[in-house]
Design a protein around this motif. Structure first.
Motif, PDB file in Angstrom:
ATOM      1  N   LEU A 108       0.827  -1.207   0.000  1.00  0.00           N
ATOM      2  CA  LEU A 108       0.000   0.000   0.000  1.00  0.00           C
ATOM      3  C   LEU A 108       0.862   1.259   0.000  1.00  0.00           C
ATOM      4  N   MET A 109       1.894   1.272   0.866  1.00  0.00           N
ATOM      5  CA  MET A 109       2.756   2.448   0.933  1.00  0.00           C
ATOM      6  C   MET A 109       3.473   2.648  -0.398  1.00  0.00           C
ATOM      7  N   ASP A 110       3.873   1.553  -1.013  1.00  0.00           N
ATOM      8  CA  ASP A 110       4.589   1.642  -2.284  1.00  0.00           C
ATOM      9  C   ASP A 110       3.674   2.212  -3.358  1.00  0.00           C
ATOM     10  N   ALA A 111       2.423   1.771  -3.354  1.00  0.00           N
ATOM     11  CA  ALA A 111       1.481   2.212  -4.386  1.00  0.00           C
ATOM     12  C   ALA A 111       1.061   3.664  -4.170  1.00  0.00           C
ATOM     13  N   GLY A 158       7.235   3.742  -7.286  1.00  0.00           N
ATOM     14  CA  GLY A 158       6.998   2.358  -6.894  1.00  0.00           C
ATOM     15  C   GLY A 158       6.293   1.600  -8.008  1.00  0.00           C
ATOM     16  N   GLY A 159       7.061   1.008  -8.892  1.00  0.00           N
ATOM     17  CA  GLY A 159       6.457   0.328 -10.032  1.00  0.00           C
ATOM     18  C   GLY A 159       5.718  -0.935  -9.610  1.00  0.00           C
ATOM     19  N   LEU A 160       4.577  -1.155 -10.251  1.00  0.00           N
ATOM     20  CA  LEU A 160       3.750  -2.307  -9.896  1.00  0.00           C
ATOM     21  C   LEU A 160       4.448  -3.623 -10.250  1.00  0.00           C
ATOM     22  N   ARG A 161       5.131  -3.633 -11.406  1.00  0.00           N
ATOM     23  CA  ARG A 161       5.693  -4.896 -11.873  1.00  0.00           C
ATOM     24  C   ARG A 161       6.816  -5.401 -10.971  1.00  0.00           C
ATOM     25  N   THR A 162       7.595  -4.456 -10.415  1.00  0.00           N
ATOM     26  CA  THR A 162       8.721  -4.872  -9.586  1.00  0.00           C
ATOM     27  C   THR A 162       8.337  -4.954  -8.114  1.00  0.00           C
ATOM     28  N   ARG A 163       7.080  -4.606  -7.794  1.00  0.00           N
ATOM     29  CA  ARG A 163       6.721  -4.432  -6.386  1.00  0.00           C
ATOM     30  C   ARG A 163       6.962  -5.684  -5.549  1.00  0.00           C
ATOM     31  N   ARG A 164       6.461  -6.803  -6.029  1.00  0.00           N
ATOM     32  CA  ARG A 164       6.590  -8.045  -5.263  1.00  0.00           C
ATOM     33  C   ARG A 164       8.029  -8.386  -4.965  1.00  0.00           C
ATOM     34  N   ARG A 165       8.839  -8.243  -6.014  1.00  0.00           N
ATOM     35  CA  ARG A 165      10.253  -8.583  -5.870  1.00  0.00           C
ATOM     36  C   ARG A 165      10.922  -7.625  -4.881  1.00  0.00           C
ATOM     37  N   ARG A 166      10.584  -6.331  -4.991  1.00  0.00           N
ATOM     38  CA  ARG A 166      11.207  -5.354  -4.099  1.00  0.00           C
ATOM     39  C   ARG A 166      10.769  -5.584  -2.651  1.00  0.00           C
TER      40      ARG A 166
END
Lengths: 267, 329
Positions: B109-112, B117-125
């Motif tokens: 949530l904070m990333d978004a 904060g790119g969506l595609r890299t979010r999980r990995r980050r």
């Protein structure tokens, strides 16, 4: 950011508990009415309820009238009062702003989330009441409050108007709570503040001695939604209600924005 | 202009000029000129209520300065906060999270919510950040069940999520056990060596001494010292000698002993080796010898006063006090 706020709203158990409670109250009333078939006499009790026994399609409007004086504004005030103050007291406000999220953007996103909550709540009450009403009371052709019968499409249209009008009235409550929410770090304080404004307004509306200020009180035209069920629709109070709420909403949102964008965040 | 300033190694990452904040009658921050340079591990020190947190909040655009100018990564704050802070990871006055959500949901949530904060890299980050702070196996438990140390780690993960160029950390090891403090210190040194500037505030002097390369010391809202740690801790021009023959040594050194504490002597000289030779030549047994260095604690205590949380009768009538204390969250 708007998406984030909507996700936060929808993933919060409190949202659904309050919607559930809002739906439960008219349902309980409907069950009692259906079991006993003792309706309030015309002019007594919540608006429209006396007509419901013969007329299930009128129950969505009656259900809105049941939650409108207290239950619905309480739920809206709690959600709106929590929107900024809740983030402040949880400490997440400083992280959102340092993320960085622009303050105007944050206020707008919070406002959109509150509007979404209002719509979810009002629509949930109306829909559930339609299901309950048509099942418990049968669905004879709707008779308007003025006595003429109207078809189902017309009844639906009137109910949608009523839902939107009540939503608009609730936005006034939300604007008060949102403004207070930027003043304090206590979401409870903001919600209580907004409710005290409402209670004051409702007391003064009923007080003849306060007749001079009555047309300007925020709750003065709330019940005008009943006029959507007259034939023809009686627009006078509805229009005044819309205009009055627009002034309150506009002024309070401007105050909210002005206060929040210049405020020192020390929470 | 901005690009060249940012790429040159000694350029400034955080600068403030005449930064001042007044809360009503209280002067919380008074004319501070900070200078945090790229590649620094900068320790921001001072007693409680000396204005550290208020300064950090102004740098992050949370509190508006009464006077003065702030630049973060070459951009003025708060006028261009969005550009300045997108590359900053922060931990201010304790971590905060939505208690009913999991660590991953909170970070997501904070990333978004903000830029970069790119969506595609979010999980990995998110996975990488949780791994870095030692929360990789945290699962789906809601944050409200976390211990203080886990919350602190989660707060750090939030700061690291977008591999920022600048980390602003307020008491980053708060609530951690000695093992955790060591892990965080190693992590910060590692990140710093990979190019991240670390700006941290702390009142744990031992921690700052082990971690930081430069320090700034505030007292009652004023920046009273700023410089390389090594310079602040420069030799004092005295040599400390520990000897069981203290009496004989004093006689031998004839007035050069400036201070004596049982078997520990402080001798005025720059040359410890020559002193050692003289002592041994004179038949004095030497257990320990070395130049006296001031500890960071000595430096800090010398230039600061008691924190504003100490309300003694001697402070009544004091015309200036520090910022009001806030309850920790």
């Amino acid at each position: 950011m708007i998406g984030v706020e909507l996700i936060k709203l929808l993933r919060r158990p409190r949202t659904w508990v309050s919607v559930l409670l809002l739906v439960a109250l008219p349902t309980i009333v409907a069950v009692f009415l259906a079991l006993t078939e003792i309706g309030p006499r015309p002019g007594e009790g919540p608006a429209l309820l006396s007509a419901v026994l013969s007329n299930g399609q009128l129950f969505p409007a009656a259900a809105l009238a049941i939650v409108l004086p207290l239950f619905l504004p309480v739920a809206v005030a709690v959600v709106a009062g929590d929107s900024i103050a809740g983030e402040a007291s949880a400490g997440t406000l400083r992280y959102l702003l340092a993320r960085p999220v622009g303050r105007t953007r944050l206020v707008v996103a919070k406002l959109v989330a509150v509007i979404a909550f209002i719509l979810i709540a009002v629509v949930a009450v109306a829909l559930s009441a339609y299901v309950v009403g048509t099942n418990l009371f049968g669905s004879e052709p709707l008779t308007s409050v003025s006595g003429r019968s109207v078809n189902t499409a017309d009844a639906t249209r009137r109910t949608v108007y009523a839902v939107l009008y009540i939503g608009w009235s609730m936005l006034g409550v939300a604007a008060v709570a949102l403004f207070l929410s930027t003043l304090t770090d206590s979401s409870l304080g903001a919600a209580l503040g907004a409710l005290s404004v409402l209670v004051t307004s409702q007391v003064l509306v009923a007080l003849d001695a306060a007749a001079a200020v009555r047309p300007y009180l925020p709750t003065r035209y709330w019940l005008a939604f009943v006029d959507f069920f007259r034939d023809p629709i009686l627009w006078r109070d509805i229009e005044r209600g819309i205009a009055l709420q627009a002034v309150y909403v506009g002024v309070l949102l401007a105050m909210t924005w002005a206060n929040f964008t210049t405020k020192d965040i020390t929470s | 202009m901005t690009a060249t300033a940012a790429s040159s190694p000694a350029s400034s990452v955080v600068t403030t000029h005449g930064l001042t904040k007044r809360f009503g009658q209280v002067l919380a921050v008074d004319d501070i000129d900070l200078d945090v340079r790229a590649g620094d591990r900068y320790g921001f020190l001072g007693p409680n209520g000396s204005g550290k947190t208020t300064t950090l909040r102004m740098i992050l655009g949370l509190v508006h300065a009464t006077r003065g100018h702030i630049e973060v990564l070459g951009q003025p704050v708060p006028r261009r906060s969005k550009a300045a802070l997108a590359d900053v990871g922060a931990l201010v006055e304790g971590p905060a999270a939505y208690g009913h959500l999991s660590a991953r949901a909170n970070l997501s949530l904070m990333d978004a919510a903000g830029p970069g904060g790119g969506l595609r890299t979010r999980r990995r980050r998110i996975d990488a950040a949780l791994e870095q702070v030692g929360l990789a196996g945290v699962g789906r438990r809601p944050v409200k069940q976390y211990s203080l140390g886990m919350r602190q780690r989660l707060g750090l993960a939030g700061a690291l999520l977008r591999t920022p160029r600048l980390l602003i950390l307020d008491e980053p090891t708060n609530g951690l056990d000695p093992q955790g403090i060591r892990e965080v210190r190693d992590l910060l040194i590692e990140l710093n060596q990979a190019g991240t500037t670390v700006f941290l505030s702390s009142h744990l002097l031992a921690e700052v001494e082990q971690l930081c390369t430069r320090v700034g010391i505030v007292d009652r809202g004023r920046l009273v010292r700023q410089g390389h740690l090594a310079e602040l801790r420069a030799p004092t021009g005295r040599v400390a000698v520990r000897t069981p023959d203290a009496g004989r040594a004093v006689a031998l050194l004839d007035g050069r002993v400036e201070d004596r504490l049982d078997d520990l002597l402080l001798v005025r000289t720059d040359d410890a080796a020559a002193l050692n030779a003289a002592l041994v030549g004179g038949g004095v047994r030497v257990v320990e010898i070395g130049p006296e260095r001031r500890t960071l604690e000595d430096v800090v205590l010398e230039v600061t006063s008691a924190g504003s949380d100490r309300i003694g009768s001697d402070r009544i009538g004091s015309d200036r006090i520090g910022a009001p204390q806030r309850s920790p969250r």
